[in-house]
Scaffold this active site. Structure first.
Site, mmCIF file in Angstrom:
data_model
loop_
_atom_site.group_PDB
_atom_site.id
_atom_site.type_symbol
_atom_site.label_atom_id
_atom_site.label_comp_id
_atom_site.label_asym_id
_atom_site.label_seq_id
_atom_site.Cartn_x
_atom_site.Cartn_y
_atom_site.Cartn_z
ATOM 1 N N ASP A 40 0.135 -18.503 6.992
ATOM 2 C CA ASP A 40 -1.023 -17.733 6.665
ATOM 3 C C ASP A 40 -0.278 -16.537 5.949
ATOM 4 O O ASP A 40 0.614 -16.124 6.473
ATOM 5 C CB ASP A 40 -2.094 -17.419 7.922
ATOM 6 C CG ASP A 40 -3.217 -16.933 7.440
ATOM 7 O OD1 ASP A 40 -3.709 -17.377 6.498
ATOM 8 O OD2 ASP A 40 -3.995 -16.400 8.200
ATOM 9 N N THR A 41 -1.176 -16.136 5.068
ATOM 10 C CA THR A 41 -0.763 -14.880 4.438
ATOM 11 C C THR A 41 -1.798 -14.047 4.165
ATOM 12 O O THR A 41 -3.156 -14.262 3.997
ATOM 13 C CB THR A 41 -0.166 -15.438 3.123
ATOM 14 O OG1 THR A 41 0.837 -16.163 3.232
ATOM 15 C CG2 THR A 41 0.060 -13.991 1.952
ATOM 16 N N PHE A 131 -2.488 -15.520 -8.687
ATOM 17 C CA PHE A 131 -3.685 -15.625 -7.977
ATOM 18 C C PHE A 131 -4.146 -14.722 -6.810
ATOM 19 O O PHE A 131 -3.119 -13.847 -6.478
ATOM 20 C CB PHE A 131 -3.783 -17.112 -7.325
ATOM 21 C CG PHE A 131 -2.792 -17.380 -6.229
ATOM 22 C CD1 PHE A 131 -3.478 -17.075 -4.996
ATOM 23 C CD2 PHE A 131 -1.288 -17.638 -6.645
ATOM 24 C CE1 PHE A 131 -2.484 -17.235 -3.924
ATOM 25 C CE2 PHE A 131 -0.636 -17.733 -5.387
ATOM 26 C CZ PHE A 131 -0.998 -17.785 -4.233
ATOM 27 N N GLY A 132 -5.286 -14.889 -6.555
ATOM 28 C CA GLY A 132 -5.644 -13.769 -5.200
ATOM 29 C C GLY A 132 -5.438 -12.114 -5.835
ATOM 30 O O GLY A 132 -6.189 -12.070 -6.768
ATOM 31 N N TYR A 133 -4.788 -11.489 -5.075
ATOM 32 C CA TYR A 133 -4.568 -10.031 -5.428
ATOM 33 C C TYR A 133 -3.562 -9.593 -6.237
ATOM 34 O O TYR A 133 -3.261 -8.571 -6.590
ATOM 35 C CB TYR A 133 -4.692 -9.234 -4.074
ATOM 36 C CG TYR A 133 -5.869 -9.436 -2.900
ATOM 37 C CD1 TYR A 133 -6.720 -8.601 -3.307
ATOM 38 C CD2 TYR A 133 -5.477 -10.338 -2.021
ATOM 39 C CE1 TYR A 133 -7.904 -8.603 -2.319
ATOM 40 C CE2 TYR A 133 -6.766 -10.461 -1.271
ATOM 41 C CZ TYR A 133 -7.675 -9.640 -1.314
ATOM 42 O OH TYR A 133 -8.836 -9.775 -0.585
ATOM 43 N N ASP A 134 -2.912 -10.746 -6.632
ATOM 44 C CA ASP A 134 -1.683 -10.528 -7.788
ATOM 45 C C ASP A 134 -1.944 -9.372 -8.954
ATOM 46 O O ASP A 134 -1.047 -8.669 -9.252
ATOM 47 C CB ASP A 134 -1.090 -11.938 -8.183
ATOM 48 C CG ASP A 134 -0.482 -12.615 -7.367
ATOM 49 O OD1 ASP A 134 -0.196 -12.159 -6.221
ATOM 50 O OD2 ASP A 134 -0.010 -13.799 -7.882
ATOM 51 N N LYS A 154 8.085 -13.488 -9.258
ATOM 52 C CA LYS A 154 7.255 -13.289 -8.114
ATOM 53 C C LYS A 154 7.992 -14.091 -6.896
ATOM 54 O O LYS A 154 7.777 -13.700 -5.849
ATOM 55 C CB LYS A 154 5.943 -13.556 -8.226
ATOM 56 C CG LYS A 154 4.930 -13.268 -6.909
ATOM 57 C CD LYS A 154 3.457 -14.045 -7.219
ATOM 58 C CE LYS A 154 3.071 -14.059 -5.932
ATOM 59 N NZ LYS A 154 1.494 -14.856 -5.970
ATOM 60 N N HIS A 159 6.548 -12.271 -0.425
ATOM 61 C CA HIS A 159 6.593 -12.391 0.959
ATOM 62 C C HIS A 159 6.768 -13.954 1.306
ATOM 63 O O HIS A 159 7.421 -14.141 2.453
ATOM 64 C CB HIS A 159 5.095 -12.036 1.619
ATOM 65 C CG HIS A 159 4.110 -12.516 0.656
ATOM 66 N ND1 HIS A 159 4.006 -12.067 -0.511
ATOM 67 C CD2 HIS A 159 3.216 -13.337 0.809
ATOM 68 C CE1 HIS A 159 2.796 -12.765 -1.048
ATOM 69 N NE2 HIS A 159 2.293 -13.270 -0.339
ATOM 70 N N ARG A 160 6.339 -14.813 0.746
ATOM 71 C CA ARG A 160 6.289 -15.973 1.150
ATOM 72 C C ARG A 160 7.966 -16.781 0.764
ATOM 73 O O ARG A 160 8.425 -17.380 1.669
ATOM 74 C CB ARG A 160 5.470 -17.221 0.230
ATOM 75 C CG ARG A 160 4.158 -17.137 0.469
ATOM 76 C CD ARG A 160 3.173 -18.248 -0.221
ATOM 77 N NE ARG A 160 1.890 -18.436 0.472
ATOM 78 C CZ ARG A 160 0.902 -17.376 -0.257
ATOM 79 N NH1 ARG A 160 1.114 -16.747 -1.422
ATOM 80 N NH2 ARG A 160 -0.290 -17.552 0.275
#
Length: 174
Positions: A40-41, A131-134, A154, A159-160
């Site tokens: 989960d992130t 994607f997301g908040y990138d 990236k 973090h991943r």
């Protein structure tokens, strides 16, 4: 998930990233009886007390609307000068350790691996990749957002990537 025949959208009802990662891994462990890892992130913003955090994907409501999530976050930060943030990933690993002496059940071993990339929330969107908040997250040490850096960069610093590297290191020591 397709390889084991799981097409269920596993609920994420935990209040922490750790709980959600464990919940997803535990679901697979219980239903498919195999070693598993799940993650989960979340994006954690200092000025918002760590929000959106575990609720990052549904920050602006159900539906995982990235545009709405970014708009809400930028609105809430408004002119706040504290824009420190971090992306954090937690990977939960469950492995069969042994079998109960009576043979009735497997004894499992659980591990958590965390990856963090610190940075800041920009004042406006920049970039189209990711994607997301990138488009509004600029990692520390870089002058571009995740969306501007490109997928290759990236994926090396994220973090991943950091959490996955810790998981891989664990497997290498086995």
């Amino acid at each position: 998930m397709k390889d084991i025949g799981c097409d269920v959208d596993i609920p994420e009802t935990g209040t922490t990233l750790e709980e959600n990662a464990r919940q997803k891994a535990e679901y697979i462990w219980q239903h498919f009886h195999c070693d598993v890892f799940a993650d989960d992130t979340g994006l954690e913003v200092e000025a918002l007390g760590g929000a959106p955090g575990v609720y990052s994907a549904r920050y602006a409501g159900e539906g995982h609307d990235s545009e709405a999530n970014m708009a809400k976050l930028l609105h809430e930060l408004a002119e706040n000068n504290n824009r420190k943030a971090q992306f954090r990933t937690v990977i939960a690993l469950i492995q069969k350790k042994d079998v109960c002496p009576c043979g009735c059940t497997s004894i499992k071993q659980e591990h958590l691996f965390e990856g963090i990339v610190e940075g800041e929330i920009t004042h406006e969107r920049s970039g189209v990749e990711g994607f997301g908040y990138d488009p509004i997250f600029r990692p520390e040490g870089y002058d571009k957002t995740f969306a501007d850096l490109g997928e290759e960069t990236k994926n090396q610093i994220s973090h991943r990537a950091r959490a996955t590297a810790k998981l891989a290191e664990y497997f290498l020591k086995q």
